[in-house]
Design an enzyme around this catalytic site. Sequence first.
Site, mmCIF file in Angstrom:
data_model
loop_
_atom_site.group_PDB
_atom_site.id
_atom_site.type_symbol
_atom_site.label_atom_id
_atom_site.label_comp_id
_atom_site.label_asym_id
_atom_site.label_seq_id
_atom_site.Cartn_x
_atom_site.Cartn_y
_atom_site.Cartn_z
ATOM 1 N N GLY A 62 -9.371 -5.239 1.410
ATOM 2 C CA GLY A 62 -8.480 -5.214 2.569
ATOM 3 C C GLY A 62 -8.777 -4.069 3.508
ATOM 4 O O GLY A 62 -9.906 -3.587 3.599
ATOM 5 N N ASP A 63 -7.757 -3.606 4.184
ATOM 6 C CA ASP A 63 -7.943 -2.560 5.197
ATOM 7 C C ASP A 63 -7.842 -1.145 4.657
ATOM 8 O O ASP A 63 -8.331 -0.196 5.273
ATOM 9 C CB ASP A 63 -6.885 -2.728 6.288
ATOM 10 C CG ASP A 63 -5.478 -2.442 5.758
ATOM 11 O OD1 ASP A 63 -5.072 -3.125 4.799
ATOM 12 O OD2 ASP A 63 -4.799 -1.547 6.291
ATOM 13 N N THR A 67 0.865 -1.182 0.000
ATOM 14 C CA THR A 67 0.000 0.000 0.000
ATOM 15 C C THR A 67 0.893 1.220 0.000
ATOM 16 O O THR A 67 1.996 1.139 0.496
ATOM 17 C CB THR A 67 -0.803 0.075 1.322
ATOM 18 O OG1 THR A 67 -1.499 -1.137 1.506
ATOM 19 C CG2 THR A 67 -1.777 1.207 1.339
ATOM 20 N N ARG A 75 -12.306 -9.539 -2.967
ATOM 21 C CA ARG A 75 -11.625 -9.300 -1.697
ATOM 22 C C ARG A 75 -11.347 -7.820 -1.494
ATOM 23 O O ARG A 75 -10.932 -7.110 -2.396
ATOM 24 C CB ARG A 75 -10.310 -10.067 -1.657
ATOM 25 C CG ARG A 75 -9.529 -9.921 -0.338
ATOM 26 C CD ARG A 75 -8.467 -8.862 -0.414
ATOM 27 N NE ARG A 75 -7.644 -8.796 0.821
ATOM 28 C CZ ARG A 75 -6.713 -7.882 1.058
ATOM 29 N NH1 ARG A 75 -6.474 -6.950 0.159
ATOM 30 N NH2 ARG A 75 -6.023 -7.896 2.178
#
Length: 336
Positions: free
Chosen positions: A225-226, A195, A223
């Site tokens: 993610g954060d 990231t 999917r």
Amino acid sequence: MKRRKFIKTASITSVGLAVGGSLMSCNEAISKESTELNKVVITDVKGLPLVVATWHVKAATAKAMEILQGGGNALDAVEQGCRAEEANEKNQTVAKGGLPDRDGNVTLDASIMDKHGNCGSVVYLQNITHAVSVARKVMEDTPHVMLAGEGAKQFAISKGFEPEDLLTEASKKAWEKWKIEAKYKPIINIENHDTIGMLAMDKNGDISGACTTSGLAYKLEGRVGDSAIIGSGLFIDNDIGGCVATGLGEEVVKTVGSFLVVELMRQGKSPQQACEEAIGRIVNKPNSNFKDFQVGYVAVNKKGETGCYSIHQWFSITKFQDGKNEQIQSDYFNKA
């Protein structure tokens, strides 16, 4: 050390009136006291403006600092800084050129948050390079915080973003090679995440942050993610500070990591102490398999102090402050 290699070496009636008035005065006093407790008194602020980001991204931090030194605010700085990395096709973990999911689709997650606590994000966005700018449009031009998938894409197009194929030839070849064995396991520092998370503090002492990513390489379709989840991959409280996360997003989400770091700073911990405790919350969980994944945090407080910490070695940050744009290796937990 290259960021991808990193994921490899180490993968919240008169009496009645009198009584009512007393209660109101009491409540107001409590509210005022609570507010004062939650604010950091700014003394001895370190060199402003400043920019700090995950990984070795000197071009991105340089762009953000250019905005700040030109009189721009922290929000503009983090957007433009992240855009610089989104346009870098050689970075196979962000935007155009990012490694695809297992079906060959490049999907993006991004978020942005300003000094007022306003925020916007996009998840599972396809065919739009500058996801961070779409996230800002969600924040500023809609009543929502998050848009997903086709809805996010159509919104972006309605705002003038041009659709394009994000799968470059280099990433396509890497995907085709992966398909031969199609193994999927979060091996530290290889294909399981990267990231760019960025924090900026302008000359007024105001903080903003942003994250943008193409997420786990060869992930299951859909999917997320954060990085696009406010409080996990990114959190800003302009009275206290800000934090961004990198690493295996699933593990960051489980502890709402960036929010946790900021709350620890609210309690009086330094950015470094807060990042270290947040990593401790992950590795000290019962049956934690932290040896199999990486997480790193970078934080800044209202005094202009920064900190970073990770589970494993080779997480680094880039900090631009006091005229120096430098890469800094993070300290880490697992020294065994």
